[in-house]
Every structure is written in C-alpha cells, then in structure tokens.
Design a protein around this motif. Structure first.
Motif, PDB file in Angstrom:
ATOM      1  N   ALA A   1     -82.048  25.071  99.987  1.00  0.00           N
ATOM      2  CA  ALA A   1     -82.873  25.909 100.324  1.00  0.00           C
ATOM      3  C   ALA A   1     -84.563  26.462 100.566  1.00  0.00           C
ATOM      4  CB  ALA A   1     -84.744  25.961  99.049  1.00  0.00           C
TER       5      ALA A   1
ATOM      6  N   SER B   1     -85.845  20.715  97.194  1.00  0.00           N
ATOM      7  CA  SER B   1     -84.990  21.621  98.571  1.00  0.00           C
ATOM      8  C   SER B   1     -84.437  20.223  99.403  1.00  0.00           C
ATOM      9  CB  SER B   1     -85.830  22.236  99.787  1.00  0.00           C
ATOM     10  OG  SER B   1     -85.322  22.551 100.746  1.00  0.00           O
TER      11      SER B   1
ATOM     12  N   LEU C   1     -83.292  28.742  95.675  1.00  0.00           N
ATOM     13  CA  LEU C   1     -82.419  28.355  96.170  1.00  0.00           C
ATOM     14  C   LEU C   1     -81.519  29.072  96.800  1.00  0.00           C
ATOM     15  CD1 LEU C   1     -82.072  26.575  92.811  1.00  0.00           C
ATOM     16  CD2 LEU C   1     -83.298  25.570  94.694  1.00  0.00           C
TER      17      LEU C   1
END
Length: 175
Positions: A83, A147, A89
C-alpha cells in the motif's frame, strides 16, 4: 421438463428437489451424469420413501454450517498487502483473495459465497465481510488489511532481477 434431482446440483437444487429444467439440459447433462431422473409417479414414490434420509442429510448440512460459522467468526483474518503512504492499496482485496486465505487455513469456501462491501477492499483498515454458508446461515468475518513495510517488499523481489541489471559491457570487463 420436470425432473427430480438424484444429487446436489450447483445452482439448481439438492437431492430430492423437483425442478423444471430445459429438455436439452436434462438430456445432455443431468441424465448422462446421473444427477436427475424424469419426474414420474414411480420416481416420486421412490424419493418419497427416501424422504427421511434426505431430511437427515439436510439437517446434518445445517449443523455443519453452524459449526463452520462459529469457526469462521473466531478466525482472525489479517492480510498484509502493498500500500501507499496514504493507506490506499496498490491492488485490491477481492472475494478470491479471501477464498484463498480460507483455503490455506483448511476451509472450503467458494468465492461466490463471500460478500465484500463495495465488491473490493481498496484501503487498509478493518472490515466486516459476510459469508453465505447453507440456506439462510451467514457468518460475519472480521478482516483486517495492513500495509506491507517497504523492507518486506524489497525482500519479496527476486535476487535474479538485481543480477540481470548488470550490462553486457560490465560482464566483459569482469571476464
């Protein structure tokens, strides 16, 4: 054409159900694979005698789906995806991504039975996903999307790509 199903048929029905299907579908697929028989008084009587067995089978499926629901809701789903800094993302989490996650953890769930709000997840965060199990039984799974660190992304790159960056002129000098 009116038929009685011998077995569970995806997108059509379960064993013992009486359904109307196209003649060609019955003749070319259901009958040769022994999935259905024509609905006649004899076949209706045969399935009526097996009704208790069929109901017991359906009740077992209901119990299995309830236990699966408890297991799914207890399982913590944490996905690590690449991300940007803002939490968006680079790809998306789809129902196929979740079906693969569940398959790795030993659960057979079809991707079509997984319902994600807005069809995909495109940002990091926590989400609630519905999974349709059997009849009206639904499980609500908590999905957390995190992430990946840039260090993890660099480790994921194959070393071969870095080695290929050497130019042919540099190779001659090395020899």
């Amino acid at each position: 054409m009116k038929v009685i199903l011998n077995d569970d048929v995806k997108h059509l029905g379960e064993m013992g159900d009486v359904k109307n299907v196209a003649n060609g579908y019955f003749r070319n697929y259901l009958y040769p694979h022994k999935l259905a028989v024509p609905c006649t008084p004899e076949t209706e009587a045969y399935f009526e005698s097996k009704k208790a067995e069929i109901e017991a089978r359906k009740e077992q499926k209901r119990k299995d789906s309830l236990s699966l629901k408890e297991k799914i809701e207890a399982l913590e789903v944490v996905l690590s995806m690449p991300a940007g800094n803002n939490g968006k993302l680079y790809g998306a989490v789809t129902n196929q991504t979740l079906a693969d996650f569940y398959a790795k953890n030993g659960y057979e769930i079809e991707r079509k039975k997984i319902e994600i709000p807005n069809l995909t997840i495109k940002n990091t965060g926590s989400y609630t996903v519905k999974i349709h199990l059997y009849e009206a039984t639904q499980a609500e799974a908590k999905v957390t999307v995190k992430s990946q660190d840039e260090a993890e992304q660099k480790k994921a790159e194959p070393k071969e790509k870095k080695e290929e960056a050497v130019s042919p002129a540099e190779e001659e000098k090395a020899e």
